[in-house]
Design an enzyme around this catalytic site. Sequence first.
Site, PDB file in Angstrom:
ATOM      1  N   LYS A   1       0.853  -1.208   0.000  1.00 41.68           N
ATOM      2  CA  LYS A   1       0.000   0.000   0.000  1.00 41.68           C
ATOM      3  C   LYS A   1       0.881   1.247   0.000  1.00 41.68           C
ATOM      4  O   LYS A   1       1.480   1.601   1.009  1.00 41.68           O
ATOM      5  CB  LYS A   1      -0.939   0.059   1.206  1.00 41.68           C
ATOM      6  CG  LYS A   1      -2.050   1.082   0.916  1.00 41.68           C
ATOM      7  CD  LYS A   1      -2.665   1.711   2.122  1.00 41.68           C
ATOM      8  CE  LYS A   1      -1.921   2.844   2.726  1.00 41.68           C
ATOM      9  NZ  LYS A   1      -1.817   4.070   1.906  1.00 41.68           N
TER      10      LYS A   1
ATOM     11  N   GLU B   1       9.733   0.911  10.623  1.00 40.35           N
ATOM     12  CA  GLU B   1      10.750   1.934  10.350  1.00 40.35           C
ATOM     13  C   GLU B   1      10.069   3.266  10.600  1.00 40.35           C
ATOM     14  O   GLU B   1       9.208   3.676   9.819  1.00 40.35           O
ATOM     15  CB  GLU B   1      11.221   1.852   8.888  1.00 40.35           C
ATOM     16  CG  GLU B   1      11.904   0.554   8.507  1.00 40.35           C
ATOM     17  CD  GLU B   1      13.268   0.363   9.139  1.00 40.35           C
ATOM     18  OE1 GLU B   1      13.798   1.331   9.726  1.00 40.35           O
ATOM     19  OE2 GLU B   1      13.796  -0.745   9.066  1.00 40.35           O
TER      20      GLU B   1
ATOM     21  N   CYS C   1      13.443  10.684   7.307  1.00 38.94           N
ATOM     22  CA  CYS C   1      13.454  10.162   8.679  1.00 38.94           C
ATOM     23  C   CYS C   1      14.856  10.339   9.255  1.00 38.94           C
ATOM     24  O   CYS C   1      15.035  10.507  10.446  1.00 38.94           O
ATOM     25  CB  CYS C   1      13.061   8.697   8.677  1.00 38.94           C
ATOM     26  SG  CYS C   1      14.014   7.734   7.511  1.00 38.94           S
TER      27      CYS C   1
ATOM     28  N   GLU D   1      10.227  15.516  15.781  1.00 41.49           N
ATOM     29  CA  GLU D   1      10.548  15.375  14.355  1.00 41.49           C
ATOM     30  C   GLU D   1       9.712  16.386  13.574  1.00 41.49           C
ATOM     31  O   GLU D   1       8.487  16.397  13.670  1.00 41.49           O
ATOM     32  CB  GLU D   1      10.219  13.956  13.880  1.00 41.49           C
ATOM     33  CG  GLU D   1      10.579  13.740  12.431  1.00 41.49           C
ATOM     34  CD  GLU D   1      10.218  12.351  11.915  1.00 41.49           C
ATOM     35  OE1 GLU D   1       9.080  11.906  12.164  1.00 41.49           O
ATOM     36  OE2 GLU D   1      11.068  11.733  11.265  1.00 41.49           O
TER      37      GLU D   1
HETATM   38  P1  NAD Z   1       2.222   8.102   8.007  1.00 37.76           P
HETATM   39  O1  NAD Z   1       2.459   7.242   9.195  1.00 37.76           O
HETATM   40  O2  NAD Z   1       1.204   9.150   8.091  1.00 37.76           O
HETATM   41  O3  NAD Z   1       1.781   7.179   6.763  1.00 37.76           O
HETATM   42  C1  NAD Z   1       2.547   6.070   6.358  1.00 37.76           C
HETATM   43  C2  NAD Z   1       1.631   5.084   5.643  1.00 37.76           C
HETATM   44  O4  NAD Z   1       0.681   4.568   6.572  1.00 37.76           O
HETATM   45  C3  NAD Z   1       0.831   5.698   4.497  1.00 37.76           C
HETATM   46  O5  NAD Z   1       0.756   4.765   3.446  1.00 37.76           O
HETATM   47  C4  NAD Z   1      -0.546   5.897   5.127  1.00 37.76           C
HETATM   48  O6  NAD Z   1      -1.615   5.886   4.220  1.00 37.76           O
HETATM   49  C5  NAD Z   1      -0.628   4.678   6.035  1.00 37.76           C
HETATM   50  N1  NAD Z   1      -1.583   4.807   7.144  1.00 37.76           N
HETATM   51  C6  NAD Z   1      -2.085   5.951   7.693  1.00 37.76           C
HETATM   52  N2  NAD Z   1      -2.924   5.635   8.720  1.00 37.76           N
HETATM   53  C7  NAD Z   1      -2.920   4.275   8.817  1.00 37.76           C
HETATM   54  C8  NAD Z   1      -3.557   3.352   9.701  1.00 37.76           C
HETATM   55  N3  NAD Z   1      -4.369   3.766  10.677  1.00 37.76           N
HETATM   56  N4  NAD Z   1      -3.302   2.029   9.544  1.00 37.76           N
HETATM   57  C9  NAD Z   1      -2.455   1.599   8.582  1.00 37.76           C
HETATM   58  N5  NAD Z   1      -1.831   2.427   7.702  1.00 37.76           N
HETATM   59  C10 NAD Z   1      -2.075   3.743   7.824  1.00 37.76           C
HETATM   60  O7  NAD Z   1       3.642   8.679   7.591  1.00 37.76           O
HETATM   61  P2  NAD Z   1       3.990   9.683   6.407  1.00 37.76           P
HETATM   62  O8  NAD Z   1       3.521  11.038   6.758  1.00 37.76           O
HETATM   63  O9  NAD Z   1       3.550   9.082   5.109  1.00 37.76           O
HETATM   64  O10 NAD Z   1       5.607   9.634   6.422  1.00 37.76           O
HETATM   65  C11 NAD Z   1       6.375  10.413   7.284  1.00 37.76           C
HETATM   66  C12 NAD Z   1       6.878   9.586   8.446  1.00 37.76           C
HETATM   67  O11 NAD Z   1       7.541   8.428   7.987  1.00 37.76           O
HETATM   68  C13 NAD Z   1       7.915  10.333   9.275  1.00 37.76           C
HETATM   69  O12 NAD Z   1       7.658  10.156  10.655  1.00 37.76           O
HETATM   70  C14 NAD Z   1       9.228   9.656   8.892  1.00 37.76           C
HETATM   71  O13 NAD Z   1      10.238   9.757   9.859  1.00 37.76           O
HETATM   72  C15 NAD Z   1       8.783   8.257   8.645  1.00 37.76           C
HETATM   73  N6  NAD Z   1       9.754   7.552   7.794  1.00 37.76           N
HETATM   74  C16 NAD Z   1      10.609   6.648   8.351  1.00 37.76           C
HETATM   75  C17 NAD Z   1      11.571   5.999   7.568  1.00 37.76           C
HETATM   76  C18 NAD Z   1      12.536   5.006   8.176  1.00 37.76           C
HETATM   77  O14 NAD Z   1      13.177   4.289   7.417  1.00 37.76           O
HETATM   78  N7  NAD Z   1      12.692   4.940   9.494  1.00 37.76           N
HETATM   79  C19 NAD Z   1      11.632   6.274   6.207  1.00 37.76           C
HETATM   80  C20 NAD Z   1      10.756   7.200   5.663  1.00 37.76           C
HETATM   81  C21 NAD Z   1       9.807   7.837   6.466  1.00 37.76           C
END
Ligand code: NAD
Length: 476
Positions: A174, A248, A282, A379
């Site tokens: 997804k 992650e 991240c 963050e």
């Molecule tokens: P997010 O958590 O809002 O969304 C991530 C994914 O989860 C999206 O596909 C979203 O549609 C889905 N999602 C949202 N609500 C959900 C739920 N209730 N159940 C299941 N899935 C759901 O994050 P974002 O805004 O897309 O990305 C930014 C975040 O990602 C930052 O905190 C960043 O640090 C983190 N990140 C971490 C890494 C790593 O490798 N550690 C890499 C990239 C981004």
Amino acid sequence: MTTSHYIAGRWVDGQGSECISVNDPALGQPFAELMAASAEQVDQAVAAARAALPAWKCTSAGERAAYLRGFAEQLGQRREALVTLQMRNNGKPRHEAEVDLDDAIATFGYYAELAEQLPGQNRDVPLAAPGFTARTRLEPVGVVGLIVPWNFPLVTSAWKLAPALAAGCTVVLKPSEVTPLCELAYGQIADTLGLPAGVLNIVNGKAETGAALSNHNGLDKLSFTGSNNVGSQVMRSAAAQCRPVTLELGGKSAILVFDDCDVDAAVQWIVAGICWNAGQMCSATSRLLVQDGIADALLPRLQAALENLRVGSPLSEEADMGPLTSQAQWLRVAGYFATAREEGLQCLVGGKVLDRGGWFVSPTLYADVPEGSRLWNEEIFGPVLCARRFASEQQAIAEANDSRFGLVATVCTTDLARAERVADALEVGHVWINSVQAVFVETSWGGTKGSGIGRELGPWGLSGYQSVKHVTRCLG
Ligand code: NAD
């Protein structure tokens, strides 16, 4: 791309209730829209992955390696389209979009090689006890749900897809609703290569679709990259079903600059560590810890470098940094600028959104930020750097480690013994010495503390999709 979901080897329209707008952040305007997948379509995707598993896990490692090489090659053939799409939808300058594509290609190539080595992982285990033999057999975990964010869509998905397919798992991916088009290329490539139907499924959607996937009882594992908030919900649903999860999550990482460092090199590393991908990483090194003896020389040069950074549309060859990828992210960063004003932080550069139509902000530097500040601890996910000074190595390590996160750190010093010592003392998953954000497929990716559970990339990334079985035989 007229249809937006790839289920059981077929392209289908979304039957969910939510419409997803795909935006150009440089203009702040939509250029495409699609309907999200319904919960029933998520069901169909999991069922397709389940049905494809028995045959896929019995393919030879060589066959799977050939498919992975095909993915690498086909990504290369789609280079211009994928680079342009990331520029348009993510707001990445061309050179950054190209680095992402090359990273995804390298990931598929690397796991093709590891897939070929899989038969060698099944070996006899020497036993101290007489009268028995034992052997190890590494098996795929099964059907895996993959949920990813928007900041490096091609890359984050490749880091999950390639090892999962190499291990013999089938998957439902997804993508983020902010960047739902990029990963559809993986479905097109699966079509081109004749990957068996159901091995790779892609469902697009927002939180509702993500929750339908992460709560689905037909999965054997879930691998999630994203925010801590959603990560903990995903972990709760994994706990409810007692199944493994890789997370992650976020970071608030430090870059430590010691007195003996070359100032110009340090400035370059600091700027790249906070401005690459407009700080939406991240692993952004958003906490600058600078030693007293170099601070007065370094901060004015850093200020000038950030002021001179060219912020603009990714379509302009001149832009060093593009816009933030979504309006939500733009508003979030603007909110931190307001908090900084309320906290009375000393702003050396930026601290404002740019009035250009799109979702632009200026690269920002706050100096002498108190350790209790929200900007020092949370963050932000934008090009916002907070600086503090330190006197001793011990103080620098203590301040860097004083965080709920533990993703990465950068150490800048010409004293290599100190660099290694400090690297060993930092409570993070990855340390760079005199370099910045260099991620190689052979090394691991992942964090300690609140930055996640598990590791991606390298052999660790593969083992996340493997289950260990031992067969013990009595010789008597
Ligand atoms: P997010 O958590 O809002 O969304 C991530 C994914 O989860 C999206 O596909 C979203 O549609 C889905 N999602 C949202 N609500 C959900 C739920 N209730 N159940 C299941 N899935 C759901 O994050 P974002 O805004 O897309 O990305 C930014 C975040 O990602 C930052 O905190 C960043 O640090 C983190 N990140 C971490 C890494 C790593 O490798 N550690 C890499 C990239 C981004």
